[in-house]
Design a protein around this motif. Structure first.
Motif, mmCIF file in Angstrom:
data_model
loop_
_atom_site.group_PDB
_atom_site.id
_atom_site.type_symbol
_atom_site.label_atom_id
_atom_site.label_comp_id
_atom_site.label_asym_id
_atom_site.label_seq_id
_atom_site.Cartn_x
_atom_site.Cartn_y
_atom_site.Cartn_z
ATOM 1 N N LYS A 1 2.216 -0.873 -9.008
ATOM 2 C CA LYS A 1 2.604 -0.087 -7.835
ATOM 3 C C LYS A 1 1.460 0.848 -7.473
ATOM 4 O O LYS A 1 0.474 0.984 -8.208
ATOM 5 C CB LYS A 1 3.884 0.709 -8.110
ATOM 6 C CG LYS A 1 5.129 -0.166 -8.255
ATOM 7 C CD LYS A 1 6.389 0.694 -8.333
ATOM 8 C CE LYS A 1 7.629 -0.190 -8.389
ATOM 9 N NZ LYS A 1 8.886 0.618 -8.397
ATOM 10 N N TYR A 2 1.615 1.509 -6.337
ATOM 11 C CA TYR A 2 0.554 2.393 -5.839
ATOM 12 C C TYR A 2 1.159 3.750 -5.432
ATOM 13 O O TYR A 2 2.315 3.828 -5.002
ATOM 14 C CB TYR A 2 -0.148 1.748 -4.636
ATOM 15 C CG TYR A 2 -0.782 0.419 -4.974
ATOM 16 C CD1 TYR A 2 -2.078 0.351 -5.447
ATOM 17 C CD2 TYR A 2 -0.041 -0.767 -4.852
ATOM 18 C CE1 TYR A 2 -2.644 -0.886 -5.779
ATOM 19 C CE2 TYR A 2 -0.595 -1.998 -5.188
ATOM 20 C CZ TYR A 2 -1.900 -2.041 -5.644
ATOM 21 O OH TYR A 2 -2.451 -3.250 -5.980
ATOM 22 N N ARG A 3 0.341 4.782 -5.583
ATOM 23 C CA ARG A 3 0.785 6.135 -5.221
ATOM 24 C C ARG A 3 -0.420 6.931 -4.715
ATOM 25 O O ARG A 3 -1.582 6.578 -4.950
ATOM 26 C CB ARG A 3 1.401 6.823 -6.438
ATOM 27 C CG ARG A 3 0.399 7.026 -7.565
ATOM 28 C CD ARG A 3 1.097 7.450 -8.841
ATOM 29 N NE ARG A 3 0.158 7.450 -9.960
ATOM 30 C CZ ARG A 3 0.512 7.317 -11.240
ATOM 31 N NH1 ARG A 3 1.797 7.157 -11.559
ATOM 32 N NH2 ARG A 3 -0.411 7.322 -12.183
ATOM 33 N N GLN B 1 5.452 10.894 -1.573
ATOM 34 C CA GLN B 1 5.164 11.135 -2.987
ATOM 35 C C GLN B 1 5.668 10.033 -3.921
ATOM 36 O O GLN B 1 5.475 10.097 -5.136
ATOM 37 C CB GLN B 1 5.810 12.470 -3.408
ATOM 38 C CG GLN B 1 5.433 13.655 -2.528
ATOM 39 C CD GLN B 1 3.948 13.950 -2.566
ATOM 40 O OE1 GLN B 1 3.344 13.860 -3.613
ATOM 41 N NE2 GLN B 1 3.366 14.291 -1.428
ATOM 42 N N ASN B 2 6.299 8.991 -3.369
ATOM 43 C CA ASN B 2 6.863 7.924 -4.207
ATOM 44 C C ASN B 2 5.823 6.865 -4.575
ATOM 45 O O ASN B 2 4.681 6.903 -4.105
ATOM 46 C CB ASN B 2 8.039 7.261 -3.483
ATOM 47 C CG ASN B 2 9.177 8.239 -3.256
ATOM 48 O OD1 ASN B 2 9.515 9.013 -4.147
ATOM 49 N ND2 ASN B 2 9.767 8.225 -2.063
ATOM 50 N N GLU B 3 6.232 5.918 -5.401
ATOM 51 C CA GLU B 3 5.384 4.795 -5.803
ATOM 52 C C GLU B 3 5.862 3.534 -5.081
ATOM 53 O O GLU B 3 7.073 3.324 -4.918
ATOM 54 C CB GLU B 3 5.443 4.593 -7.323
ATOM 55 C CG GLU B 3 4.917 5.805 -8.082
ATOM 56 C CD GLU B 3 5.062 5.648 -9.586
ATOM 57 O OE1 GLU B 3 5.691 4.656 -10.026
ATOM 58 O OE2 GLU B 3 4.547 6.506 -10.321
ATOM 59 N N TYR B 4 4.917 2.681 -4.659
ATOM 60 C CA TYR B 4 5.257 1.532 -3.828
ATOM 61 C C TYR B 4 4.551 0.276 -4.327
ATOM 62 O O TYR B 4 3.421 0.330 -4.814
ATOM 63 C CB TYR B 4 4.831 1.767 -2.374
ATOM 64 C CG TYR B 4 5.515 2.938 -1.720
ATOM 65 C CD1 TYR B 4 6.720 2.787 -1.060
ATOM 66 C CD2 TYR B 4 4.919 4.208 -1.752
ATOM 67 C CE1 TYR B 4 7.341 3.869 -0.454
ATOM 68 C CE2 TYR B 4 5.521 5.288 -1.151
ATOM 69 C CZ TYR B 4 6.745 5.120 -0.498
ATOM 70 O OH TYR B 4 7.349 6.182 0.096
ATOM 71 N N THR C 1 -0.678 2.459 -10.449
ATOM 72 C CA THR C 1 0.123 3.061 -11.526
ATOM 73 C C THR C 1 -0.214 2.422 -12.867
ATOM 74 O O THR C 1 0.011 3.016 -13.925
ATOM 75 C CB THR C 1 1.628 2.889 -11.238
ATOM 76 O OG1 THR C 1 1.910 1.492 -11.053
ATOM 77 C CG2 THR C 1 2.033 3.663 -9.997
ATOM 78 N N VAL D 1 2.877 6.961 3.729
ATOM 79 C CA VAL D 1 3.163 7.089 2.301
ATOM 80 C C VAL D 1 3.576 8.519 1.963
ATOM 81 O O VAL D 1 2.966 9.478 2.426
ATOM 82 C CB VAL D 1 1.927 6.689 1.468
ATOM 83 C CG1 VAL D 1 2.202 6.835 -0.019
ATOM 84 C CG2 VAL D 1 1.520 5.266 1.802
#
Length: 444
Positions: free
Chosen positions: A434-436, A386-389, A423, A384
């Motif tokens: 999403k997750y970060r 720095q983006n959101e997934y 998020t 992972v």
């Protein structure tokens, strides 16, 4: 080793041995001293047959036969030398000179001073001069502004340590003034008071950006001390480098030195100024500041050589009873084993200890978090950025096909460890979820 101005040898404890004279001479001596029982005048080790019995007799004689009270100013410990057990009496220079035999009062027959390797009678002129300048501004002599004090917490601590307090504990622990009122030492140790110790944490190297401001107090100083110790133990983070095969850990600061510094700051703080000690954590250091500079007559050289003049002998006595501090003069040498003399700064009204951190403080991951990290979580974090997934995107990155396996073994443990966050946390099942990485996750 032969006798010196600070070392006295005695073959054995007997009724004829004038132990009180030797102790008084060191109490009246700036640097204090050591008395060994079980060593002859030539330095030959003879040993002591009844260690426990003799130690009890020594404590009773010092406690009952010397005035002003020497409680908090001496330790009686065992030591092994040449495969034999001996007794070491550690005596600190007192702040209420002249000390004297209760039986003879402040006379040349009752007061003594160390001259070379001998205890000599103190001249009456010196006795009168010392008495005229005796320190009056101490927590044992100041009357508490509150007399309706309770000591349930103190009773509990003594009970837990196997030393239950009796009805005379206020007198025995010197919590009363000479005219029978509760003193300021009693106020500090009472269940409720108005004394609070601050533990602050800042982001950066100065006091501009405050992250945390915790206060521990309004209760027995013993309880406040334990709270401060617990808080700083948490802050003394374990920095861990973790791989699938090993875990390498190190603390921000030496736990032993840090513990001694905390006790030193609290027990020896000058409470007559009504300023409690404070503890401040920065990105590169921890600063521990206590009120009061070096005691009058004690130089920096004396201080670093372990010469002890307890500022608050009443507190010292209680902390030693509860085994929170060890023998007199042992704290500073323990600190110096990890940090140099340069960590101490003596100001006109304050003393500060500064310990540099082994790593940047705000980038640490706590022990509790690192212990939750599994190999699966490590694998997920390594994929992972720095983006959101979405969940599907994270599964693809981790090369996991089975959704339940991913949720229970990868994603949920990462969420529990607060290394990854949602998020949309208020709608966990949202189709847009999403997750970060959290800040901890980024640091980790």
């Amino acid at each position: 080793m032969s006798e010196t101005n600070r070392i006295e040898y005695k073959e054995k404890l007997t009724k004829d041995l004038d132990l009180e004279k030797e102790v008084i001479a060191f109490l009246n001596y700036l640097e204090g001293g050591l008395i060994y029982i079980g060593i002859d005048k030539h330095g030959k080790t003879l040993g002591v047959n009844d260690i426990d019995g003799d130690m009890l007799k020594i404590k009773d004689r010092i406690k009952n036969n010397i005035l002003p009270s020497a409680m908090g100013l001496f330790d009686v410990v065992t030591e092994e030398r040449d495969s034999r057990e001996i007794i070491k009496i550690i005596v600190a220079g007192g702040s209420e000179k002249p000390y004297f035999k209760k039986k003879y009062g402040m006379t040349e027959k009752g007061s003594f001073i160390r001259v070379g390797t001998a205890a000599e009678p103190m001249p009456q002129t010196m006795i009168d001069k010392l008495f005229a300048t005796r320190t009056r501004n101490s927590i044992g002599k100041i009357k508490s502004h509150r007399q309706d004090l309770n000591f349930e917490q103190l009773h509990i601590y003594y009970q837990e340590n196997g030393k239950p307090l009796n009805k005379q504990f206020k007198k025995n622990l010197e919590l009363l003034t000479e005219d029978g009122f509760l003193n300021y030492a009693a106020y500090l140790l009472a269940d409720v008071n108005n004394v609070s110790i601050k533990v602050a944490k800042y982001k950066g190297l100065n006091r501009v950006e405050l992250i945390e401001n915790n206060e521990y107090g309004y209760c027995s100083l013993i309880k406040a001390t334990k709270s401060v110790l617990d808080k700083i133990a948490v802050e003394n983070t374990t920095f861990a480098t973790i791989t699938s095969k090993q875990r390498i850990e190190r603390k921000l600061w030496s736990p032993i030195a840090l513990r001694e510094a905390i006790y030193n700051a609290i027990v020896h703080n000058d409470y007559t100024r009504e300023v409690p000690p404070k503890f401040e954590i920065f990105d590169d250091r921890i600063e521990i500041t206590s009120a009061g500079s070096l005691p009058e007559g004690l130089s920096e050289v004396d201080f670093f050589e372990g010469v002890s003049i307890p500022r608050n002998k009443e507190l010292m006595r209680v902390y030693r009873d509860l085994e929170l501090v060890e023998q007199l003069g042992s704290g500073i040498p323990r600190i110096l084993e990890s940090y140099g003399k340069e960590c101490f700064r003596f100001m006109d009204n304050f003393t500060r200890m500064t310990f540099p951190a082994s790593e940047k403080v705000t980038e640490q991951v706590t022990e509790q978090v690192t212990e939750q990290v599994t190999e699966q979580v490590l694998k997920l974090l390594s994929k992972v950025d720095q983006n959101e997934y979405t969940t599907t995107e994270l599964m693809n990155l981790s090369d996991i096909k089975h959704r339940p396996t991913f949720l229970y073994n990868y994603l949920q443990p990462a969420l529990d460890a607060e290394l990854i966050e949602m998020t949309i946390p208020d709608k966990p099942k949202s189709s847009k979820q999403k997750y970060r990485l959290t800040e901890k996750g980024k640091q980790f």
